[in-house]
Design a protein around this motif. Sequence first.
Motif, PDB file in Angstrom:
ATOM      1  N   LEU A 168       0.823  -1.210   0.000  1.00 17.80           N
ATOM      2  CA  LEU A 168       0.000   0.000   0.000  1.00 17.80           C
ATOM      3  C   LEU A 168       0.857   1.259   0.000  1.00 17.80           C
ATOM      4  O   LEU A 168       0.561   2.229  -0.714  1.00 17.80           O
ATOM      5  N   THR A 177      -2.342   5.346   2.877  1.00 23.84           N
ATOM      6  CA  THR A 177      -2.209   4.131   3.686  1.00 23.84           C
ATOM      7  C   THR A 177      -2.680   4.381   5.112  1.00 23.84           C
ATOM      8  O   THR A 177      -3.343   3.532   5.716  1.00 23.84           O
ATOM      9  N   ALA A 180      -6.311   4.186   5.081  1.00 27.56           N
ATOM     10  CA  ALA A 180      -6.770   2.796   5.045  1.00 27.56           C
ATOM     11  C   ALA A 180      -6.713   2.170   6.433  1.00 27.56           C
ATOM     12  O   ALA A 180      -7.606   1.406   6.826  1.00 27.56           O
TER      13      ALA A 180
END
Length: 441
Positions: A168, A177, A180
């Motif tokens: 990622l 990231t 996420a």
Amino acid sequence: MPTLLSTSVLTPLRTPALRRLWAGQLAALLAAEIHLVVLAWLALDLTGSGLALGTVLVVGMLPRAALTLVGGVTADRHDHRRVLAAAHATRAAVVAALAVTAAAGGLRLWHLVAAGLALGAVTAFAAPAVHTVVPRECPPEQLRAGNALLRGTAEVVGTAGPVLGGGLVALAGTGPTLAAVASCYTLAFVVTASLLVRAPAGSPWRGTSAAAQPAPPHGTRGSLRRTLADLREGAAALRHDPFALRVLALVAAAGLALSGPVTVGVPWLARRELDLDAAAFGLLLSLWTAGSLLGVVIAGSVRRVPRWRVAMTTVAGVLVAALVTLATTPTLPVAAACLLAMGTAAGALNVLLVTWLQQRAPAEALGRIMSWAELAEVVVAPVSYLAAGVLLDASLTALFVGAAAVLLLGTLAVVTPGLRPTGAAVRPRPTATGASGSPPR
């Protein structure tokens, strides 16, 4: 014909509440592993300093060591679902703040340090609550399987998470990231909090199986004096239970004997003694991980452990023999076989020790008892790393033989005749409201 395996480690997922709690924990574990990768990358990008990187990675251990026992008190006072939901929500907020700051271009090293401290403090409260999930949600006969499920999930995510995190960061960058990671924590919160809206049918928290797993009492937050009293009572429960106390000693001994030798000693063995390349070194570590997962599955699936002293002596004996073999015969085939065997034994040992502690602990002191095991792991790991580095300056043999001696002494302490792994310890007074609903004085 009777079979050796009585159940699958997936059997506890048939319990609706545990299934949701497991899903939330899966999302949280994945978030933590990805966050570790992006955190290290950001620290190097911002400073280029190895000292800064080390500081960012270990700073979260300080609040964990300081607050884990208090987290055990919290786990005994409050519904574990509420504790875990609050932990997931707080983690999501902290990482989301980092993501927004990174997107704005204002991220600095102190932001990473502050986030590490905050997340470490949250983990100090979440970890003891996680240890209470299986005893409070699973039937007693599925206790080992439930512990194996949680441990096995952590092993799998610990292997796949860093790979996903690195991918990622490479594809999307550090800011996305972090977003996420925050999303994973948010998902963990939503799944766990859904249990607070409507408990699934058959959940012990609705009273349908209270005889099997009584729900812990609830109550208001106590004062500092009350918290200290609860801590003393948790310690007293251990002090009056020789078996549980010695199991905790073995938890510490195993951490001391394995953390440093595997994390520090195996890289030294691969590079200095065997002259391996990075791919071969990675293979050695993968054998340890594969063995650990295998041991977890075996421990969670066997029909019974009829003679606990035999089981404990066998598992510890495999570890001691493998450590001594690594010290005396450092070749690649031997190292591969030893790490596979050590991983298998260590995975089984973890499930057995956690299960025995949960069986010993009174229901009203479960969080406090398990917080001592969590604290032992948190404190012992850095000590083991440091000791491994010091012993390596003497010789690799000294490191592995010393680790074997520590583990052997810890095992002998537990298998002393006269100690039994079943039956509850001294019961402290409840830490929250009793049946009448009145708060304790």
